[in-house]
Design an enzyme around this catalytic site. Structure first.
Site, PDB file in Angstrom:
ATOM      1  N   GLU A   1      47.184  72.648  40.904  1.00  0.00           N
ATOM      2  CA  GLU A   1      47.654  72.065  39.651  1.00  0.00           C
ATOM      3  C   GLU A   1      46.529  71.993  38.628  1.00  0.00           C
ATOM      4  OE1 GLU A   1      49.886  67.922  38.492  1.00  0.00           O
ATOM      5  OE2 GLU A   1      47.991  67.802  39.578  1.00  0.00           O
TER       6      GLU A   1
ATOM      7  N   THR B   1      53.053  59.594  41.444  1.00  0.00           N
ATOM      8  CA  THR B   1      52.529  58.447  40.707  1.00  0.00           C
ATOM      9  C   THR B   1      53.519  57.287  40.691  1.00  0.00           C
ATOM     10  OG1 THR B   1      51.293  59.944  39.291  1.00  0.00           O
ATOM     11  CG2 THR B   1      51.568  57.700  38.505  1.00  0.00           C
TER      12      THR B   1
END
Length: 388
Positions: free
Chosen positions: A246, A126
């Site tokens: 995840e 990110t």
């Protein structure tokens, strides 16, 4: 209270993990939260018991288990009152290395991860200006001889201060030179200690949850070319496979939270007497708890479906996303029911509810927001027009 879905083929595994977690009661997690500390003793105990090496094949010193079993481990940690967020990165970060890494990379890293000599807890994807729009990331890795030179910035890079290895996604081919926006991104293993000495700066981000996360700055950081995972330019695809793992594991953690909240609410509502009757006898208390429990049970089934598909090597993007959304919603609903049941006492730190309340709220937002999951299902499952 015994959940029907918790009496399953993994009961021995559940019992073993639960037994380890019992050595770290709520008081332990409360002290860690108050100090904004890292549960080093707990993570070390998990590592020593082999649970954080669950997904590593036996030939590299791991347990050779699947995502199904890994999800049970994460669920039981949260079900015990702990917080898997301190260590879950090692589980899903390894998915990228396991599926796309070279044999040399696996031999170099996996045995040391299995023993705890190395930790692979962190993933840098990110960026401040891209968020969920990963293909627009600006961090670059330019090949120069036998090295890549990295420049850019990442944000919300978790557990980096307690990790020896980091998975990094960077652009190796400019966006205007690729035919598809998912192309031209590559993924690397970064050795953190060496990077900190050679151009990587880490700045912690204070946040409402005791979650170690950071801004990371790269200024001409050099990475050996041998640390490239898989083929150059295909990193986004490799990362996606890891993200499915995840989301499934995060779903399992939310399920563990959901059971913790409903257990607490049931016990308290049975012991708290108001107007000469236990408050759990009142439908206004009983029904929200029952509804939350039902939703946790349903989310658990979707979690197992996603994990089973992942372990079979089949596409599981839809199932992983749906499991994460269902579980995050269920745990948040259970958290609110539990807090409401306890009334003012729910805000007292000694009851641990406010701590778990903050922890489970995160999963409405991260690692993927519920809105983006709905957009994914609308487009990729239902065939509706792309909404963004």
């Amino acid at each position: 209270m015994q959940s029907p879905s918790r009496v399953d083929d993994h009961q021995d595994l559940r019992d073993a993990v639960s037994d380890l977690c019992s050595r770290f009661p709520n008081e332990y997690w409360r002290r860690i939260d108050e100090k904004r500390g890292y549960p080093e003793d707990f993570v070390n105990a998990l590592t020593a018991a082999g649970w954080l090496a669950a997904l590593i094949p036996t030939e590299y010193g791991g347990s050779g288990l699947g995502l199904v079993e890994a999800s049970v481990i994460m669920e039981e940690i949260n079900r015990s009152g702990g917080n898997s967020g301190a260590c879950h990165g090692q589980m899903y970060n390894m998915s990228t290395l396991l599926r796309a890494g070279s044999e040399e990379q696996k031999q170099r890293y996996l045995p040391k991860i299995a023993t705890g000599e190395l930790r692979m807890q962190s993933m840098a994807v990110t960026e401040p200006t891209t968020g969920s729009d990963t293909t627009r990331l600006k961090t670059t890795a330019v090949r120069r001889g036998d090295r890549y030179v990295v420049n850019g910035q990442k944000v919300w890079t978790s557990r980096l201060q307690h990790s020896d290895l980091m998975i990094l996604l960077a652009r190796t081919t400019p966006a205007d030179q690729v035919s598809k926006k998912v192309d031209g991104l590559s993924v690397f293993v970064v050795e953190v200690a060496a990077a900190m000495k050679a151009g990587m700066v880490v700045k912690p981000i204070s946040n409402m949850v005791n979650h170690e996360t950071n801004e990371v700055f790269f200024d001409n950081l050099e990475i050996p070319a041998e640390n490239l995972i898989g083929e150059e330019g295909r990193g986004f695809r490799y990362i996606l496979e890891g993200l499915n793992a995840e989301r499934t594991l995060i779903a399992a953690e939310c399920i563990g939270d959901g059971y913790w909240f409903t257990d607490r609410a049931v016990r308290y509502s049975g012991s708290r007497t108001v107007f000469d009757r236990p408050i759990g006898q009142n439908q206004g208390i009983q029904f929200p708890i029952a509804q939350a429990f039902i939703n946790v049970e349903a989310a658990s089934l979707m979690r197992f479906k996603a994990a089973q598909l992942h372990d079979a090597g089949k596409p599981c993007g839809a199932e992983a996303n749906m499991a994460k959304l269902l579980a995050a919603d269920a745990s948040w609903q259970a958290a609110n029911a539990c807090l409401q049941t306890h009334g003012g006492f729910g805000f007292a730190a000694e009851y641990d509810i406010e701590r778990k309340f903050r922890e489970t709220r995160l999963y409405q937002v991260a690692p993927i927001s519920t809105n983006l999951i709905l957009a994914y299902v609308g487009e990729h499952v239902l065939g509706m027009p792309r909404s963004y």
